[in-house]
Structures are given as C-alpha cells and as structure tokens.
Design a protein around this motif. Structure first.
Motif, PDB file in Angstrom:
ATOM      1  N   HIS A   1      -4.687   5.883  -5.987  1.00 28.09           N
ATOM      2  CA  HIS A   1      -6.149   5.999  -5.863  1.00 28.09           C
ATOM      3  C   HIS A   1      -6.818   6.087  -7.225  1.00 28.09           C
ATOM      4  O   HIS A   1      -6.392   6.866  -8.074  1.00 28.09           O
ATOM      5  CB  HIS A   1      -6.507   7.309  -5.132  1.00 28.09           C
TER       6      HIS A   1
ATOM      7  N   ASP B   1       0.794   2.488   3.637  1.00 32.74           N
ATOM      8  CA  ASP B   1       0.001   3.641   3.176  1.00 32.74           C
ATOM      9  C   ASP B   1       0.914   4.863   3.015  1.00 32.74           C
ATOM     10  O   ASP B   1       0.511   6.009   3.253  1.00 32.74           O
ATOM     11  CB  ASP B   1      -1.141   3.956   4.153  1.00 32.74           C
TER      12      ASP B   1
ATOM     13  N   HIS C   1     -13.366   4.569   2.493  1.00 37.35           N
ATOM     14  CA  HIS C   1     -13.133   6.017   2.615  1.00 37.35           C
ATOM     15  C   HIS C   1     -14.397   6.779   2.977  1.00 37.35           C
ATOM     16  O   HIS C   1     -14.349   7.871   3.544  1.00 37.35           O
ATOM     17  CB  HIS C   1     -12.542   6.571   1.314  1.00 37.35           C
TER      18      HIS C   1
ATOM     19  N   HIS D   1      -7.018  -0.851   5.218  1.00 38.12           N
ATOM     20  CA  HIS D   1      -7.399  -0.211   6.499  1.00 38.12           C
ATOM     21  C   HIS D   1      -8.838  -0.544   6.928  1.00 38.12           C
ATOM     22  O   HIS D   1      -9.655   0.356   7.124  1.00 38.12           O
ATOM     23  CB  HIS D   1      -7.148   1.304   6.482  1.00 38.12           C
TER      24      HIS D   1
ATOM     25  N   HIS E   1       0.839  -1.203   0.000  1.00 40.37           N
ATOM     26  CA  HIS E   1       0.000   0.000   0.000  1.00 40.37           C
ATOM     27  C   HIS E   1       0.871   1.248   0.000  1.00 40.37           C
ATOM     28  O   HIS E   1       1.360   1.696   1.049  1.00 40.37           O
ATOM     29  CB  HIS E   1      -0.903  -0.032   1.256  1.00 40.37           C
TER      30      HIS E   1
ATOM     31  N   GLU F   1      -6.088   1.575  -5.399  1.00 41.69           N
ATOM     32  CA  GLU F   1      -6.956   1.637  -4.221  1.00 41.69           C
ATOM     33  C   GLU F   1      -8.292   2.237  -4.663  1.00 41.69           C
ATOM     34  O   GLU F   1      -8.318   3.292  -5.304  1.00 41.69           O
ATOM     35  CB  GLU F   1      -6.324   2.501  -3.128  1.00 41.69           C
TER      36      GLU F   1
ATOM     37  N   ALA G   1     -11.285   0.016  -0.125  1.00 43.97           N
ATOM     38  CA  ALA G   1     -11.138   0.998   0.955  1.00 43.97           C
ATOM     39  C   ALA G   1     -12.476   1.559   1.438  1.00 43.97           C
ATOM     40  O   ALA G   1     -13.382   1.815   0.649  1.00 43.97           O
ATOM     41  CB  ALA G   1     -10.261   2.149   0.463  1.00 43.97           C
TER      42      ALA G   1
END
Ligand SMILES: [Zn+2]
Ligand SMILES: [Zn+2]
Length: 234
Positions: free
Chosen positions: A40, A211, A97, A148, A8, A70, A95
């Motif tokens: 992303h 990350d 988010h 995450h 990541h 991601e 993810a």
C-alpha cells in the motif's frame, strides 16, 4: 486469464505479516509462475524507491517477480493516492478503499447514510464511482489494474447487482479501450460473476489477485475457481 499468477500481495513493509524475501520463497514453492508484490502507498510514502530496489533484488527459479503498489482513488477526477515522480514500477493496483468524492475521499458510511436519507441516489453514486475508476485508470502513470472492483459498494449499502446494464457496458467498453486490466479478488470475492461476464465479453483482460497478507495465502484463487465452476469463461 493466467491462474498461475498472483498480482496482489502485501508484505510487512505495509500491513502484511512477512518479509518480501519470505514471500518470494513461498511464491516460488507454489504453483505460481508470476508473483507480484503490491504494498500500500499514499502520496506521502517516501519509502517506495527503496522498496522497488528491494523487490528487484529478489530472485527465484522459474518465477517472474513483478513490483507494484496499491493506491486508492481519491476523487471523481481519478486522482490517485500515489507519490509524484516515481519510476520503475511494473503496475499499480487502483483501489476503491474510500468513496471518491468531488474533491476528495468520502467514507463509505457517509454514502450509506446519504442513501438512507434520500439525499443521494444509488444510480448517481454508482456512476460517480465508475467515472472515478475509469479516470484513475486513464491517468495512471504505470500499467493499471483495477483491484477489488466494486468492493466499496457493499460498504455503502449497495450491491453490484445495482450497477445498471448501460453503466456496466460503459465500464467494460472503456476499460477495454484504455487497456486497463481488472482483478478477480480472492479476499473481497469480487467482481461478481455478472460483472466479470460483461468484462470478458468486452475482451477486458482479467488478472488474479489473492490480496494475501501472509505468505501462506499467496496464490489462493478459490473465488476464481468458483466463478469458473459457474461456467464463466475467464
Ligand atoms: Zn485493497
Ligand atoms: Zn490489497
């Protein structure tokens, strides 16, 4: 799990600071044996084929380089914010988010307000998040990794401790069944040791993700080391 991998990381092609080439050099100079770039994407990102080509041209001695992206979970059916028709990705980081709502993403703040007013119930919110996460993993067109996991809960005013034992067992068992890997994330310091323990018991494969958004942070796994010091077998 492989502590010498980092799946990541973000380059300046999205919100990171450095060029992929600079990051590859840093990864090669570190103790890593596998490095993944995972910029992303959104469903309207048109640059992904060029990105994949660029990552495929990277070479570093004694380093396996993987090309991922991601993408966030959009809704409870597990729709991902990923362009259609992509080919050639090694993996997708799934993810949380935003909160995956019935028809689209909802801001965590809105969930927090709903919980505070009593309009929403914590257990139902968590169930919906787990449903969406598992559906996204199942529908993902490339090998999925849960990035995450549960990082959205604190943003909603909830804690991973509120994930009930039955829900956690379902998440772990189904994750194992689907074959989705789950990341131990350095930046968000999640999932919690309790969640990780349950995943390990269910033989879910874990991966390490820093990350990192700058080359200096590639391969940082301090949270993972802390979890290991707690006696957690990962
Ligand atoms: Zn993320
Ligand atoms: Zn990220």
């Amino acid at each position: 799990m492989d502590r010498t991998a980092d799946w990541h990381t973000h380059s300046c092609l999205t919100d990171g600071a450095d060029e992929p080439e600079r990051m590859a050099r840093a990864a090669a100079a570190s103790r890593l044996t596998t490095w993944g770039l995972s910029d992303h994407v959104r469903s309207d990102s048109t640059w992904v084929p060029g990105y994949i080509q660029r990552v495929r041209q990277l070479h570093a001695e004694d380093l396996i380089i993987r090309c991922g992206v991601e993408a966030k979970i959009l809704d409870v059916r597990g729709r991902l914010d990923l362009p259609n028709g992509l080919t050639g990705l090694d993996y997708v980081l799934i993810a949380d988010h935003q909160f995956p709502g019935a028809t689209g993403p909802i801001s965590p703040y809105e969930i927090k307000v709903g919980l505070a007013s009593g309009e929403l119930e914590a257990s139902a919110v968590i169930e919906q998040l787990v449903d969406a996460t598992l559906a996204a993993a199942m529908a993902c067109p490339f090998p999925p990794i849960l990035a995450h996991l549960f990082s959205v809960l604190p943003k909603c005013g909830l804690s991973e401790d509120e994930v009930g034992a039955d829900t956690l067992t379902r998440l772990a068992t189904e994750s194992h069944g689907i074959g989705v890997r789950v990341e131990v994330n350095e930046k968000w310091r999640c999932p919690s040791p309790r969640v990780l323990r349950r995943l390990v018991e269910a033989e879910v494969e874990l991966t390490a993700g820093s990350d990192a958004h700058r080359y200096q942070d590639i391969g940082m796994h301090d949270y993972l080391d802390e979890v290991l010091m707690l006696g957690q077998e990962v």
